[in-house]
Scaffold this motif. Structure first.
Motif, PDB file in Angstrom:
ATOM      1  N   ARG A 117       0.832  -1.209   0.000  1.00 24.55           N
ATOM      2  CA  ARG A 117       0.000   0.000   0.000  1.00 24.55           C
ATOM      3  C   ARG A 117       0.868   1.261   0.000  1.00 24.55           C
ATOM      4  O   ARG A 117       0.592   2.211  -0.741  1.00 24.55           O
ATOM      5  CB  ARG A 117      -0.928  -0.002   1.225  1.00 24.55           C
ATOM      6  CG  ARG A 117      -2.130  -0.923   1.042  1.00 24.55           C
ATOM      7  CD  ARG A 117      -2.990  -0.941   2.276  1.00 24.55           C
ATOM      8  NE  ARG A 117      -4.196  -1.740   2.094  1.00 24.55           N
ATOM      9  CZ  ARG A 117      -4.879  -2.287   3.095  1.00 24.55           C
ATOM     10  NH1 ARG A 117      -4.462  -2.142   4.342  1.00 24.55           N
ATOM     11  NH2 ARG A 117      -5.975  -2.984   2.853  1.00 24.55           N
ATOM     12  N   LEU A 175       2.151  -2.064  12.822  1.00 19.11           N
ATOM     13  CA  LEU A 175       1.310  -1.157  12.050  1.00 19.11           C
ATOM     14  C   LEU A 175       0.325  -1.968  11.189  1.00 19.11           C
ATOM     15  O   LEU A 175      -0.852  -1.634  11.092  1.00 19.11           O
ATOM     16  CB  LEU A 175       2.155  -0.241  11.159  1.00 19.11           C
ATOM     17  CG  LEU A 175       1.331   0.856  10.492  1.00 19.11           C
ATOM     18  CD1 LEU A 175       1.257   2.099  11.381  1.00 19.11           C
ATOM     19  CD2 LEU A 175       1.881   1.241   9.127  1.00 19.11           C
ATOM     20  N   ILE A 188      -3.214  -0.987  12.526  1.00 15.29           N
ATOM     21  CA  ILE A 188      -3.657   0.211  11.782  1.00 15.29           C
ATOM     22  C   ILE A 188      -3.956  -0.117  10.314  1.00 15.29           C
ATOM     23  O   ILE A 188      -5.049   0.119   9.827  1.00 15.29           O
ATOM     24  CB  ILE A 188      -2.571   1.325  11.808  1.00 15.29           C
ATOM     25  CG1 ILE A 188      -2.197   1.679  13.253  1.00 15.29           C
ATOM     26  CG2 ILE A 188      -3.017   2.533  10.999  1.00 15.29           C
ATOM     27  CD1 ILE A 188      -2.941   2.819  13.857  1.00 15.29           C
ATOM     28  N   PRO A 218      -8.481  -0.094   6.456  1.00 17.59           N
ATOM     29  CA  PRO A 218      -7.302   0.434   7.168  1.00 17.59           C
ATOM     30  C   PRO A 218      -7.630   1.794   7.794  1.00 17.59           C
ATOM     31  O   PRO A 218      -8.406   2.568   7.233  1.00 17.59           O
ATOM     32  CB  PRO A 218      -6.254   0.574   6.050  1.00 17.59           C
ATOM     33  CG  PRO A 218      -7.038   0.597   4.772  1.00 17.59           C
ATOM     34  CD  PRO A 218      -8.250  -0.233   5.012  1.00 17.59           C
ATOM     35  N   LYS A 219      -7.035   2.015   8.976  1.00 13.33           N
ATOM     36  CA  LYS A 219      -7.362   3.265   9.713  1.00 13.33           C
ATOM     37  C   LYS A 219      -6.418   4.385   9.279  1.00 13.33           C
ATOM     38  O   LYS A 219      -5.575   4.865  10.056  1.00 13.33           O
ATOM     39  CB  LYS A 219      -7.236   2.992  11.217  1.00 13.33           C
ATOM     40  CG  LYS A 219      -8.131   1.843  11.684  1.00 13.33           C
ATOM     41  CD  LYS A 219      -7.908   1.530  13.151  1.00 13.33           C
ATOM     42  CE  LYS A 219      -8.688   0.318  13.612  1.00 13.33           C
ATOM     43  NZ  LYS A 219      -8.146  -0.974  13.126  1.00 13.33           N
ATOM     44  N   CYS A 224      -3.144   6.956  10.841  1.00 13.69           N
ATOM     45  CA  CYS A 224      -1.902   6.255  10.495  1.00 13.69           C
ATOM     46  C   CYS A 224      -0.708   7.221  10.546  1.00 13.69           C
ATOM     47  O   CYS A 224      -0.748   8.293   9.926  1.00 13.69           O
ATOM     48  CB  CYS A 224      -2.028   5.658   9.100  1.00 13.69           C
ATOM     49  SG  CYS A 224      -0.515   4.854   8.560  1.00 13.69           S
ATOM     50  N   ILE A 256       2.084   7.139   9.078  1.00 15.31           N
ATOM     51  CA  ILE A 256       2.861   7.309   7.838  1.00 15.31           C
ATOM     52  C   ILE A 256       1.963   7.711   6.660  1.00 15.31           C
ATOM     53  O   ILE A 256       2.349   7.595   5.498  1.00 15.31           O
ATOM     54  CB  ILE A 256       3.655   6.015   7.508  1.00 15.31           C
ATOM     55  CG1 ILE A 256       2.751   4.793   7.433  1.00 15.31           C
ATOM     56  CG2 ILE A 256       4.770   5.801   8.535  1.00 15.31           C
ATOM     57  CD1 ILE A 256       3.446   3.533   6.925  1.00 15.31           C
ATOM     58  N   CYS A 283       2.121   7.783   2.236  1.00 14.91           N
ATOM     59  CA  CYS A 283       1.508   6.567   1.665  1.00 14.91           C
ATOM     60  C   CYS A 283       0.901   6.848   0.290  1.00 14.91           C
ATOM     61  O   CYS A 283      -0.033   7.647   0.154  1.00 14.91           O
ATOM     62  CB  CYS A 283       0.446   6.032   2.622  1.00 14.91           C
ATOM     63  SG  CYS A 283      -0.390   4.584   1.947  1.00 14.91           S
ATOM     64  N   THR A 297      -6.544   2.198  -1.470  1.00 13.10           N
ATOM     65  CA  THR A 297      -6.325   1.293  -0.328  1.00 13.10           C
ATOM     66  C   THR A 297      -7.273   0.096  -0.344  1.00 13.10           C
ATOM     67  O   THR A 297      -6.961  -0.950   0.212  1.00 13.10           O
ATOM     68  CB  THR A 297      -6.479   2.029   1.014  1.00 13.10           C
ATOM     69  OG1 THR A 297      -7.762   2.630   1.049  1.00 13.10           O
ATOM     70  CG2 THR A 297      -5.416   3.087   1.196  1.00 13.10           C
TER      71      THR A 297
END
Ligand code: SF4
Length: 372
Positions: free
Chosen positions: A154, A193, A197, A203-204, A208, A210, A214, A222
């Motif tokens: 991702r 992670l 996450i 995905p949260k 997150c 990072i 991303c 995602t």
């Protein structure tokens, strides 16, 4: 994969933000508060098949029985398998035992420190070797499991199929090029992670650490990554299980030393090859000539990673008939009639069954025996 050669901003975010998040978010797990390679090794092998929260009692039990590599090496294989009961994939327990013996015989009981040494031990592949070498000894190697594959795919907006070995290799090499000095913390942070996450579904991203680097978040992909093509369907096999009862005890046979559930105890079982007759009776008759007509006492199903057993369970009551119980030769297939295939057998009362290493596929049948 993202370019790592030119001061890439997303790479810096990944290195700095991930480690700083991990310092506070590190999960409070018994095997995460230590740099002991033995504890890390046991927990990583268990985590390959079980959710972290579920494995904690199994881990604590195993460590209480075998607190270090010497204790594990000294135990008998039966004791190790017994301690592993409930976790499945018993070849992993056997490999642990074999590797512990090698560590004692080849390294004087001192855990080898280098990735290259670790991956020569039974059952330690690149992921486990990388986890031990980086977390316990801070060697700069990656440890890419399913969580890490998902996070990196991702993060880099990669549509490569994560089920393919070449994708794993590419991700492993890529992570190695960006590993900071705190390689162990970085690897653990990526795993955590992914676990808490960057979950497979939903995905949260908004919390997150990072997110700003991303690429999948940036491109809104995602929900499409990671890509995983469907695996081949599991093979379904029709099986017949024979429950032979004598004087209130049940007949068990030890499985072969190789193949599925190797070396464990089971009820006699065969694959049904033709029609719907009771083939198991024909097999058992050579050992119990006075066998009664079978009674169908239930059906069960067990799913392994690659096959499914659909089991018809037949009961044979020998009453008070006296049979030899020690090492009755048992050959489930005529082609297995050589002496080398002879297996140990025994009768056991239900109250003594805890002494046997009985895989879940068979222990779940015990409930059928109470009325038989
Ligand atoms: S921003 Fe979202 S998709 Fe990207 S790494 Fe974080 S949780 Fe995963």
């Amino acid at each position: 994969m993202l370019n790592t050669t030119n001061n890439n901003q997303p790479i810096k975010i990944l290195q700095l933000e991930l480690l700083s998040w991990f310092e506070n978010a590190k999960r409070n797990l018994p095997f995460r508060q230590t740099k002991d390679p033995y504890s890390i090794w046991i927990s990583e092998i268990m985590a390959q098949q079980t959710q972290i929260d579920t494995l904690i009692p199994y881990y604590n039990h195993f460590i209480s029985l075998f607190p270090n590599v010497a204790a594990l090496a000294e135990a008998s294989e039966d004791e190790v398998i017994k301690a592993w009961e409930g976790l499945g994939y018993y070849s992993r327990a056997r490999n642990l035992h074999q590797a512990a013996k090698r560590i004692v015989s080849e390294y004087g009981g001192i855990f080898p420190k280098q990735f290259a040494q670790l991956i020569k031990l039974p059952g330690i592949g690149p992921y486990t070797g990388g986890a031990i070498a980086s977390i316990a000894f801070n060697e700069k190697v990656s440890a890419v499991d399913g969580n890490v594959l998902r996070v990196i795919s991702r993060y880099c907006n990669s549509f490569d199929d994560i089920g393919e070995a070449k994708t794993k290799k590419k991700v492993t090499q890529w992570v190695e090029t960006i590993l900071p000095d705190a390689a162990g913390d970085f690897n653990e942070a990526l795993m955590d992670l992914g676990a808490v996450i960057c979950s497979p579904q939903s995905p949260k991203c908004l919390i997150c650490p990072i997110r700003l680097g991303c690429q999948s978040f940036a491109f809104g992909t995602t929900d499409q990554i990671p890509v995983k093509k469907k695996k081949q369907k599991q093979l379904t096999k029709k099986m017949e299980v024979g429950i032979v009862k004598q004087n209130g005890a049940f007949f068990f046979v030890r499985r072969l030393e190789s193949g599925l559930l190797s070396g464990m105890w089971s009820f006699p079982i065969i694959e049904v090859t033709e029609g719907s007759g009771t083939d198991i009776k024909k097999k058992l008759r050579s050992y119990f000539p006075e066998l009664s007509d079978p009674v169908l006492i239930g059906q069960s199903r067990h799913v392994f990673s690659h096959i499914i057993w659909e089991m018809s369970v037949y009961g044979f009551d020998l009453g008070n008939m006296v049979c030899e119980t020690a090492a009755i030769p048992y050959h489930p297939n005529p082609s297995e009639s050589s002496e080398s295939q002879t297996r140990s057998t025994q009768f056991k009362a239900l109250s003594d069954i805890d002494d046997l290493t009985l895989p879940i596929a068979f222990s779940k049948l015990l409930v059928l025996l109470t009325d038989f």
